[in-house]
Design a protein around this motif. Structure first.
Motif, PDB file in Angstrom:
ATOM      1  N   ALA A 111      10.791 -22.998   7.186  1.00 37.34           N
ATOM      2  CA  ALA A 111      10.119 -22.008   7.971  1.00 37.34           C
ATOM      3  C   ALA A 111       8.780 -21.062   7.696  1.00 37.34           C
ATOM      4  CB  ALA A 111      10.686 -21.478   8.726  1.00 37.34           C
ATOM      5  N   ILE A 112       9.169 -20.267   5.937  1.00 34.18           N
ATOM      6  CA  ILE A 112       8.076 -20.411   6.405  1.00 34.18           C
ATOM      7  C   ILE A 112       6.525 -21.369   5.295  1.00 34.18           C
ATOM      8  CG2 ILE A 112       7.363 -18.536   3.432  1.00 34.18           C
ATOM      9  CD1 ILE A 112       8.532 -17.553   6.562  1.00 34.18           C
ATOM     10  N   ASP A 113       7.305 -21.955   4.652  1.00 35.74           N
ATOM     11  CA  ASP A 113       5.817 -22.961   3.640  1.00 35.74           C
ATOM     12  C   ASP A 113       5.888 -24.223   5.202  1.00 35.74           C
ATOM     13  OD1 ASP A 113       6.689 -21.882   1.715  1.00 35.74           O
ATOM     14  OD2 ASP A 113       7.566 -23.085   0.517  1.00 35.74           O
ATOM     15  N   GLY A 114       6.459 -24.531   6.147  1.00 34.36           N
ATOM     16  CA  GLY A 114       5.637 -25.297   6.849  1.00 34.36           C
ATOM     17  C   GLY A 114       6.550 -27.007   6.606  1.00 34.36           C
ATOM     18  N   GLU A 115       7.577 -27.174   5.497  1.00 34.32           N
ATOM     19  CA  GLU A 115       8.121 -28.627   5.375  1.00 34.32           C
ATOM     20  C   GLU A 115       9.338 -27.902   4.316  1.00 34.32           C
ATOM     21  OE1 GLU A 115       5.423 -30.005   2.674  1.00 34.32           O
ATOM     22  OE2 GLU A 115       4.807 -29.172   1.057  1.00 34.32           O
ATOM     23  N   ALA A 116      10.388 -28.531   4.288  1.00 34.64           N
ATOM     24  CA  ALA A 116      11.354 -28.918   3.476  1.00 34.64           C
ATOM     25  C   ALA A 116      10.737 -28.316   1.880  1.00 34.64           C
ATOM     26  CB  ALA A 116      12.540 -29.338   3.833  1.00 34.64           C
ATOM     27  N   PRO A 117      11.653 -27.645   1.253  1.00 33.58           N
ATOM     28  CA  PRO A 117      11.485 -28.759  -0.120  1.00 33.58           C
ATOM     29  C   PRO A 117      12.924 -29.082  -0.663  1.00 33.58           C
ATOM     30  CG  PRO A 117      13.453 -26.291   0.407  1.00 33.58           C
ATOM     31  CD  PRO A 117      12.669 -26.439   1.998  1.00 33.58           C
ATOM     32  N   ALA A 118      12.198 -29.990  -1.903  1.00 34.88           N
ATOM     33  CA  ALA A 118      13.093 -30.547  -2.402  1.00 34.88           C
ATOM     34  C   ALA A 118      14.246 -30.321  -2.444  1.00 34.88           C
ATOM     35  CB  ALA A 118      11.885 -31.277  -3.523  1.00 34.88           C
ATOM     36  N   GLU A 162      13.525 -13.360  -3.934  1.00 36.82           N
ATOM     37  CA  GLU A 162      13.425 -14.544  -4.999  1.00 36.82           C
ATOM     38  C   GLU A 162      12.780 -15.694  -4.599  1.00 36.82           C
ATOM     39  OE1 GLU A 162      14.467 -14.112  -9.268  1.00 36.82           O
ATOM     40  OE2 GLU A 162      16.062 -12.730  -8.598  1.00 36.82           O
ATOM     41  N   LEU A 163      13.392 -16.260  -3.473  1.00 35.80           N
ATOM     42  CA  LEU A 163      12.909 -17.979  -3.000  1.00 35.80           C
ATOM     43  C   LEU A 163      12.239 -17.725  -2.047  1.00 35.80           C
ATOM     44  CD1 LEU A 163      17.128 -18.736  -2.765  1.00 35.80           C
ATOM     45  CD2 LEU A 163      15.599 -19.087  -4.020  1.00 35.80           C
ATOM     46  N   LEU A 164      12.031 -17.551  -1.564  1.00 34.05           N
ATOM     47  CA  LEU A 164      10.952 -17.151  -0.326  1.00 34.05           C
ATOM     48  C   LEU A 164       9.356 -16.500  -1.212  1.00 34.05           C
ATOM     49  CD1 LEU A 164      12.310 -15.733   2.275  1.00 34.05           C
ATOM     50  CD2 LEU A 164      12.304 -18.353   1.502  1.00 34.05           C
ATOM     51  N   LYS A 165       8.961 -16.150  -2.224  1.00 32.52           N
ATOM     52  CA  LYS A 165       8.177 -15.620  -2.766  1.00 32.52           C
ATOM     53  C   LYS A 165       6.915 -14.949  -2.153  1.00 32.52           C
ATOM     54  CE  LYS A 165       8.964 -18.888  -6.755  1.00 32.52           C
ATOM     55  NZ  LYS A 165       9.940 -19.497  -6.181  1.00 32.52           N
ATOM     56  N   PRO A 166       7.408 -13.713  -1.499  1.00 28.72           N
ATOM     57  CA  PRO A 166       5.967 -13.464  -0.306  1.00 28.72           C
ATOM     58  C   PRO A 166       5.315 -13.128  -1.338  1.00 28.72           C
ATOM     59  CG  PRO A 166       8.177 -11.766  -0.658  1.00 28.72           C
ATOM     60  CD  PRO A 166       8.219 -13.009  -1.050  1.00 28.72           C
ATOM     61  N   LYS A 167       4.186 -12.394   0.029  1.00 27.30           N
ATOM     62  CA  LYS A 167       2.655 -11.653  -0.688  1.00 27.30           C
ATOM     63  C   LYS A 167       3.263 -10.403  -1.122  1.00 27.30           C
ATOM     64  CE  LYS A 167      -0.753 -14.839   1.216  1.00 27.30           C
ATOM     65  NZ  LYS A 167      -1.525 -14.776   1.940  1.00 27.30           N
ATOM     66  N   PHE A 168       4.037  -9.913   0.010  1.00 30.73           N
ATOM     67  CA  PHE A 168       4.399  -8.256   0.255  1.00 30.73           C
ATOM     68  C   PHE A 168       5.920  -8.414   0.455  1.00 30.73           C
ATOM     69  CE2 PHE A 168      -0.346  -8.425   1.075  1.00 30.73           C
ATOM     70  CZ  PHE A 168      -0.403  -7.870  -0.618  1.00 30.73           C
ATOM     71  N   ALA A 169       6.429  -7.905  -0.523  1.00 30.73           N
ATOM     72  CA  ALA A 169       8.175  -7.231  -0.335  1.00 30.73           C
ATOM     73  C   ALA A 169       7.959  -5.660   0.223  1.00 30.73           C
ATOM     74  CB  ALA A 169       8.804  -7.328  -1.218  1.00 30.73           C
ATOM     75  N   ILE A 170       8.464  -6.073   1.205  1.00 26.13           N
ATOM     76  CA  ILE A 170       8.879  -4.213   1.458  1.00 26.13           C
ATOM     77  C   ILE A 170      10.139  -4.056   1.618  1.00 26.13           C
ATOM     78  CG2 ILE A 170       8.900  -2.871   3.689  1.00 26.13           C
ATOM     79  CD1 ILE A 170       6.814  -4.831   5.571  1.00 26.13           C
ATOM     80  N   LEU A 171      10.873  -2.773   0.499  1.00 29.87           N
ATOM     81  CA  LEU A 171      11.585  -2.933   0.346  1.00 29.87           C
ATOM     82  C   LEU A 171      12.541  -1.600   0.481  1.00 29.87           C
ATOM     83  CD1 LEU A 171      12.231  -4.360  -3.623  1.00 29.87           C
ATOM     84  CD2 LEU A 171      12.486  -5.115  -1.535  1.00 29.87           C
ATOM     85  N   ASP A 172      13.392  -1.304   1.798  1.00 28.24           N
ATOM     86  CA  ASP A 172      13.848  -0.192   2.662  1.00 28.24           C
ATOM     87  C   ASP A 172      15.035   0.414   2.369  1.00 28.24           C
ATOM     88  OD1 ASP A 172      14.069   1.081   4.581  1.00 28.24           O
ATOM     89  OD2 ASP A 172      14.641   0.515   6.019  1.00 28.24           O
ATOM     90  N   GLU A 173      15.243   0.843   0.861  1.00 28.62           N
ATOM     91  CA  GLU A 173      16.116   2.146   0.726  1.00 28.62           C
ATOM     92  C   GLU A 173      16.958   1.053  -0.192  1.00 28.62           C
ATOM     93  OE1 GLU A 173      17.788   5.446   1.925  1.00 28.62           O
ATOM     94  OE2 GLU A 173      15.692   5.893   3.639  1.00 28.62           O
ATOM     95  N   THR A 174      16.260  -0.403  -0.495  1.00 30.43           N
ATOM     96  CA  THR A 174      17.163  -0.906  -1.243  1.00 30.43           C
ATOM     97  C   THR A 174      18.281  -0.656  -2.342  1.00 30.43           C
ATOM     98  OG1 THR A 174      15.452  -2.329  -1.118  1.00 30.43           O
ATOM     99  CG2 THR A 174      17.028  -3.445  -2.827  1.00 30.43           C
ATOM    100  N   ASP A 175      18.149   0.981  -2.219  1.00 27.66           N
ATOM    101  CA  ASP A 175      19.146   1.903  -3.580  1.00 27.66           C
ATOM    102  C   ASP A 175      20.354   1.866  -2.771  1.00 27.66           C
ATOM    103  OD1 ASP A 175      17.250   2.572  -2.417  1.00 27.66           O
ATOM    104  OD2 ASP A 175      17.376   4.304  -4.142  1.00 27.66           O
ATOM    105  N   SER A 176      20.338   2.427  -1.493  1.00 24.70           N
ATOM    106  CA  SER A 176      21.403   2.944  -0.948  1.00 24.70           C
ATOM    107  C   SER A 176      22.521   2.589  -1.000  1.00 24.70           C
ATOM    108  CB  SER A 176      20.674   3.291   0.482  1.00 24.70           C
ATOM    109  OG  SER A 176      20.858   2.051   1.456  1.00 24.70           O
TER     110      SER A 176
END
Length: 253
Positions: A111-118, A162-176
């Motif tokens: 969905a993100i890339d517009g085509e299925a990965p190899a 790691e797999l989607l490789k976004p331009k910007f990652a919002i990490l909402d209290e990932t440490d909780s």
């Protein structure tokens, strides 16, 4: 280079008593490759900022703007924001019964890339990312977040990033909710993405412990729905020693 620009953002949430203002004029610019830590006490609006950027319908933007490389983020649907390069690692990831992790990840990537990965490359990438996050290969066939421990849910969020490789990652209290070992593994995953991509990060946290593993370029103190102070990594050390009392006193004065 990409830029995520937030200007004078005001956001309200609907309550039984009517709309309640949460964000009261947030200004923040994040560039590719930079890590911004948002710190503040409970109820200061940190998570509201995260979910507003992602497009959660509960939060109503009443004024201000958000742009990504000049494009109006607020005019985009949730899926359009994801395709534009925004990623949200949720504080409380939801369960998706009946959908396996492997199917979820490949569908999201397509969905993100517009085509299925190899397929051959994709399998290698998924396996490598899971190994780095110390995840059992059998994890891929489990239903998304169903029966996962808190640490497993957070590792799955980082696996997606790691797999989607976004331009910007919002990490909402990932440490909780993470123990020391899980915190280190999750932080290593964030640092791998930082080292291998130009992803910009908005890292939301109450505590400084995750900042011992992930060094921010900028630290912003969030109080009463706005940024009360900004600085470098040294500001986090000051907060560790002094807490938020001086900001709360100023906000209520």
């Amino acid at each position: 280079m990409s830029t995520l620009e937030i200007k004078d953002l005001h956001v309200s949430v609907e309550t039984k008593e009517g709309p309640k203002p949460i964000l009261r004029g947030v200004d923040l610019t994040i560039d590719s490759g930079k890590t911004h830590a948002i710190m503040g006490p409970n109820g200061s609006g940190k998570s509201t900022l995260a979910y507003s950027l992602a497009g959660h319908p509960k939060y109503q933007v009443t004024s201000g703007s958000v742009s990504l490389d000049g494009h109006d983020v607020l005019a985009m649907s949730v899926d359009e924001r994801a395709r534009a390069g925004l990623f949200l690692a949720m504080q409380y990831p939801v369960e998706v019964p009946g959908v396996s992790v492997s199917n979820f990840l490949r569908t999201a990537k397509t969905a993100i890339d517009g085509e299925a990965p190899a397929l051959r490359t994709w399998i290698k990438d998924v396996k490598g990312a899971m190994e780095a996050l110390r995840m059992d290969p059998a994890f891929a066939e489990r239903n998304v977040n169903e029966g996962f421990s808190g640490g497993e849910k957070k590792r799955h969020e980082i696996l997606q990033m790691e797999l989607l490789k976004p331009k910007f990652a919002i990490l909402d209290e990932t440490d909780s909710g993470l123990d020391v070992d899980a915190l280190r593994i999750v932080s290593e995953g964030v640092n791998r993405v930082k080292g291998n991509t130009d992803t910009g990060f908005l890292l939301i946290t109450h505590y400084t412990r995750i900042l011992r593993y992930i060094t921010p370029d900028f630290v912003h103190v969030f109080v009463d729905g706005r940024i009360a102070e900004e600085g470098g990594p040294e500001l986090a050390d000051r907060l560790e020693n002094e807490g938020y009392d001086r900001f709360l006193t100023s906000a209520t004065a």
